[in-house]
Design a protein around this motif. Structure first.
Motif, PDB file in Angstrom:
ATOM      1  N   ASP A 196      21.251   7.189  49.443  1.00  0.00           N
ATOM      2  CA  ASP A 196      22.205   7.926  50.395  1.00  0.00           C
ATOM      3  C   ASP A 196      21.286   8.949  51.300  1.00  0.00           C
ATOM      4  OD1 ASP A 196      23.531  10.367  47.977  1.00  0.00           O
ATOM      5  OD2 ASP A 196      21.526   9.644  48.245  1.00  0.00           O
ATOM      6  N   GLN A 197      20.090   9.127  50.771  1.00  0.00           N
ATOM      7  CA  GLN A 197      19.112  10.031  51.672  1.00  0.00           C
ATOM      8  C   GLN A 197      18.962   9.351  52.855  1.00  0.00           C
ATOM      9  OE1 GLN A 197      18.958  13.174  51.241  1.00  0.00           O
ATOM     10  NE2 GLN A 197      17.237  13.537  52.660  1.00  0.00           N
ATOM     11  N   PHE A 198      18.879   8.078  53.045  1.00  0.00           N
ATOM     12  CA  PHE A 198      18.633   7.452  54.458  1.00  0.00           C
ATOM     13  C   PHE A 198      19.704   7.550  55.133  1.00  0.00           C
ATOM     14  CE2 PHE A 198      16.145   4.662  56.732  1.00  0.00           C
ATOM     15  CZ  PHE A 198      17.264   3.806  57.591  1.00  0.00           C
ATOM     16  N   THR A 199      20.992   7.521  54.434  1.00  0.00           N
ATOM     17  CA  THR A 199      22.328   7.770  55.124  1.00  0.00           C
ATOM     18  C   THR A 199      22.277   9.113  55.709  1.00  0.00           C
ATOM     19  OG1 THR A 199      23.359   6.573  53.334  1.00  0.00           O
ATOM     20  CG2 THR A 199      24.684   7.397  55.179  1.00  0.00           C
ATOM     21  N   GLU A 200      21.727  10.100  55.239  1.00  0.00           N
ATOM     22  CA  GLU A 200      21.770  11.395  55.628  1.00  0.00           C
ATOM     23  C   GLU A 200      20.877  11.554  56.822  1.00  0.00           C
ATOM     24  OE1 GLU A 200      23.226  14.007  54.207  1.00  0.00           O
ATOM     25  OE2 GLU A 200      22.125  15.695  54.920  1.00  0.00           O
TER      26      GLU A 200
ATOM     27  N   SER B  13       8.152  12.421  49.167  1.00  0.00           N
ATOM     28  CA  SER B  13       7.922  12.000  50.336  1.00  0.00           C
ATOM     29  C   SER B  13       9.155  10.776  50.428  1.00  0.00           C
ATOM     30  CB  SER B  13       6.974  11.137  50.985  1.00  0.00           C
ATOM     31  OG  SER B  13       5.900  12.120  51.252  1.00  0.00           O
ATOM     32  N   SER B  14       9.134   9.885  49.424  1.00  0.00           N
ATOM     33  CA  SER B  14      10.161   8.760  49.361  1.00  0.00           C
ATOM     34  C   SER B  14      11.682   9.207  49.081  1.00  0.00           C
ATOM     35  CB  SER B  14       9.811   7.659  48.423  1.00  0.00           C
ATOM     36  OG  SER B  14       9.396   8.323  46.904  1.00  0.00           O
ATOM     37  N   SER B  15      11.552  10.184  48.223  1.00  0.00           N
ATOM     38  CA  SER B  15      12.879  10.741  48.000  1.00  0.00           C
ATOM     39  C   SER B  15      13.414  11.344  49.471  1.00  0.00           C
ATOM     40  CB  SER B  15      12.698  11.921  46.814  1.00  0.00           C
ATOM     41  OG  SER B  15      13.776  12.717  46.675  1.00  0.00           O
ATOM     42  N   SER B  16      12.720  11.853  49.982  1.00  0.00           N
ATOM     43  CA  SER B  16      13.161  12.555  51.362  1.00  0.00           C
ATOM     44  C   SER B  16      13.586  11.470  52.492  1.00  0.00           C
ATOM     45  CB  SER B  16      12.086  13.467  51.853  1.00  0.00           C
ATOM     46  OG  SER B  16      11.907  14.546  51.123  1.00  0.00           O
ATOM     47  N   VAL B  17      12.996  10.637  52.313  1.00  0.00           N
ATOM     48  CA  VAL B  17      13.378   9.412  53.463  1.00  0.00           C
ATOM     49  C   VAL B  17      14.552   8.339  53.053  1.00  0.00           C
ATOM     50  CG1 VAL B  17      11.403   9.756  54.755  1.00  0.00           C
ATOM     51  CG2 VAL B  17      11.571   7.936  53.008  1.00  0.00           C
ATOM     52  N   GLY B  18      14.790   8.301  51.455  1.00  0.00           N
ATOM     53  CA  GLY B  18      15.817   7.674  51.004  1.00  0.00           C
ATOM     54  C   GLY B  18      15.142   6.137  50.509  1.00  0.00           C
ATOM     55  N   ALA B  19      13.867   6.143  50.529  1.00  0.00           N
ATOM     56  CA  ALA B  19      13.167   5.057  49.935  1.00  0.00           C
ATOM     57  C   ALA B  19      13.555   4.761  48.327  1.00  0.00           C
ATOM     58  CB  ALA B  19      11.816   4.972  50.353  1.00  0.00           C
ATOM     59  N   LYS B  20      14.453   4.289  48.181  1.00  0.00           N
ATOM     60  CA  LYS B  20      14.707   4.197  46.558  1.00  0.00           C
ATOM     61  C   LYS B  20      13.813   3.596  45.810  1.00  0.00           C
ATOM     62  CE  LYS B  20      18.940   3.383  43.844  1.00  0.00           C
ATOM     63  NZ  LYS B  20      20.248   3.029  43.933  1.00  0.00           N
ATOM     64  N   ARG B  21      13.483   2.305  46.237  1.00  0.00           N
ATOM     65  CA  ARG B  21      12.692   1.493  44.921  1.00  0.00           C
ATOM     66  C   ARG B  21      11.208   2.377  45.070  1.00  0.00           C
ATOM     67  NH1 ARG B  21      12.816  -4.964  45.771  1.00  0.00           N
ATOM     68  NH2 ARG B  21      15.482  -5.104  45.467  1.00  0.00           N
ATOM     69  N   VAL B  22      10.826   2.730  45.989  1.00  0.00           N
ATOM     70  CA  VAL B  22       9.313   3.274  46.126  1.00  0.00           C
ATOM     71  C   VAL B  22       9.252   4.455  45.133  1.00  0.00           C
ATOM     72  CG1 VAL B  22       7.397   4.453  47.513  1.00  0.00           C
ATOM     73  CG2 VAL B  22       8.776   2.567  48.206  1.00  0.00           C
ATOM     74  N   LYS B  23      10.606   5.254  45.379  1.00  0.00           N
ATOM     75  CA  LYS B  23      10.581   6.516  44.581  1.00  0.00           C
ATOM     76  C   LYS B  23      10.816   6.154  43.119  1.00  0.00           C
ATOM     77  CE  LYS B  23      14.211  10.080  43.657  1.00  0.00           C
ATOM     78  NZ  LYS B  23      15.641  10.669  43.943  1.00  0.00           N
TER      79      LYS B  23
END
Lengths: 253, 156
Positions: free
Chosen positions: B27-31, B87-97
């Motif tokens: 949902d961070q990507f949605t954000e 960084s991954s958390s901030s962009v919504g990159a769920k798997r990377v995170k």
């Protein structure tokens, strides 16, 4: 520019000449909130900058505690008359940063006579209660869990406008739910931002790159590696992060 | 409406949904998408571009730190993992995170083999995500060229 890791804003001297009505007027629109954002991550700086701009704040984003102190003039030996003009309404800083942590920056700000009244908000990706408590005890206004969302920033903005300090030092109470105050009638995005996001595109004067070109273009100049000190290993975080916030009225010591 | 645009829009919608369903995005990507508007039409692309730059740099750091003959400084590896996790958390990159969270635990356990394997996975994962997102942007371009508007995709 935010990208080069330095101060992504107009230099102070440039800021002095940007304003309404000439040299004796305040450099920034008195109704616009000016936020200093501190984060060593470029991605996070860009995001927080955007979040703040959307909520009608002017933003200065820096990549370290040292640069923040430099910008504020706290570390500066020379007393500058310009300091009176430098209006910062809120400082929002990451906790985990190499060199100087957000907590250390918070302490330095609270030790400064010029800036101790400025609310400081800490951001962290880790929900560690002892960390949060320590920051709040040291005088932080609030603690945000990353990734920061628009709702978080809007909440900050709301409580900030309740007590906006004008440049003449008077506190002014404003309705909590009023729309963002600016003198200009335009939407937040139409006013020229003090920083640019990237050197390559998004300038209105140069043809914009398409999203595909932006992502697949070759690497820009390497991100500054100076601050890549080893972070101390962070403590464990609890499995289900809770957004823990504590509201304290600004102005109470 | 032009039927090509309508077809592309439907495909786009399905594509986006699949990215969420398969756990590539959260949902961070949605954000982030919600922060984009006509005034800043390339915001998401720019943030993602910076994120992928970060991936290259940090994966490089981790690889170098793990490549030390003799003692590996796991805290150094961990520092880069922490940054990538953020960084991954901030962009919504769920798997990377998610991989970074695992990676961090492996660093703390000083599990060399585990770290090396995890690093390989991180490398594959961010590159996979990058390819997926390039496809997404390509879709958007095609929709616009076909005269359509890029649909807002409701994840829920």
């Amino acid at each position: 520019m935010a990208r080069d890791g330095g101060v992504s804003c107009l230099r102070r001297s440039e800021m002095m000449s940007v304003g309404i009505g000439g040299m004796d007027s305040p450099p920034l629109d008195v109704d616009e909130v000016h936020v200093l954002a501190v984060d060593d991550s470029l991605v996070d700086r860009i995001v927080i900058e955007r979040l703040l701009r959307i909520t009608s704040c002017k933003v200065t984003a820096v990549d370290s505690g040292w640069r923040a102190l430099e910008f504020l003039g706290i570390d500066n030996e020379k007393a500058s008359a310009e300091l009176d003009r430098l209006k910062v309404d809120l400082i929002i800083t990451d906790y985990c940063m190499p060199g100087m942590t957000g907590y250390e920056l918070l302490k330095k700000i609270k030790e400064s006579s010029s800036f101790r009244q400025v609310p400081v908000v800490i951001m962290s990706s880790e929900n560690v209660i002892t960390r949060i408590d320590r920051c709040l005890e040291e005088g932080a206004e609030d603690f945000l869990l990353k990734p920061v969302k628009l709702a978080d920033v809007k909440r900050l903005r709301n409580y900030l406008t309740r007590d906006v300090k004008l440049s003449n030092g008077n506190k002014r109470k404003l309705p909590e739910d009023s729309p963002p105050l600016t003198l200009s009638p335009d939407s937040p995005d139409s006013s020229p931002p003090p920083s640019t996001l990237s050197p390559d595109s998004s300038d209105s004067s140069s043809p914009p790159l398409s999203p595909v070109e932006i992502i697949s273009s070759p690497l820009s100049s390497p991100i500054d590696d100076e601050d890549d000190d080893v972070l101390t290993s962070s403590p464990e975080s609890s499995p289900s992060p809770v957004r823990r916030q504590k509201m304290r009225s600004p102005g109470l010591d | 409406m032009d039927s090509l645009a309508a077809q592309l829009q439907m495909q786009y919608r399905n594509y986006i949904l699949s990215l969420y369903q398969q756990g590539f995005l959260d949902d961070q990507f949605t954000e982030l998408k919600s922060l984009q508007d006509d005034g800043s039409p390339d915001f998401v692309a720019e943030v993602l571009s910076l994120f992928f730059d970060d991936c290259v740099k940090l994966v490089g750091n981790m690889a170098r730190a793990l490549d030390q003959t003799g003692t590996v400084d796991f805290s150094q590896v961990g520092a880069s993992v922490h940054q990538l996790k953020d960084s991954s958390s901030s962009v919504g990159a769920k798997r990377v995170k998610g991989l970074c969270i695992t990676f961090k635990e492996l660093c703390e356990a000083k599990n060399y083999e585990g770290c090396v394997r995890c690093l390989q996975q991180v490398d594959i994962e961010y590159k996979t995500l990058k390819a997926k997102l390039l496809d997404m942007f390509m879709f958007e371009k095609q929709i616009v060229q076909a005269g359509g508007i890029i649909p807002q995709v409701d994840i829920n």
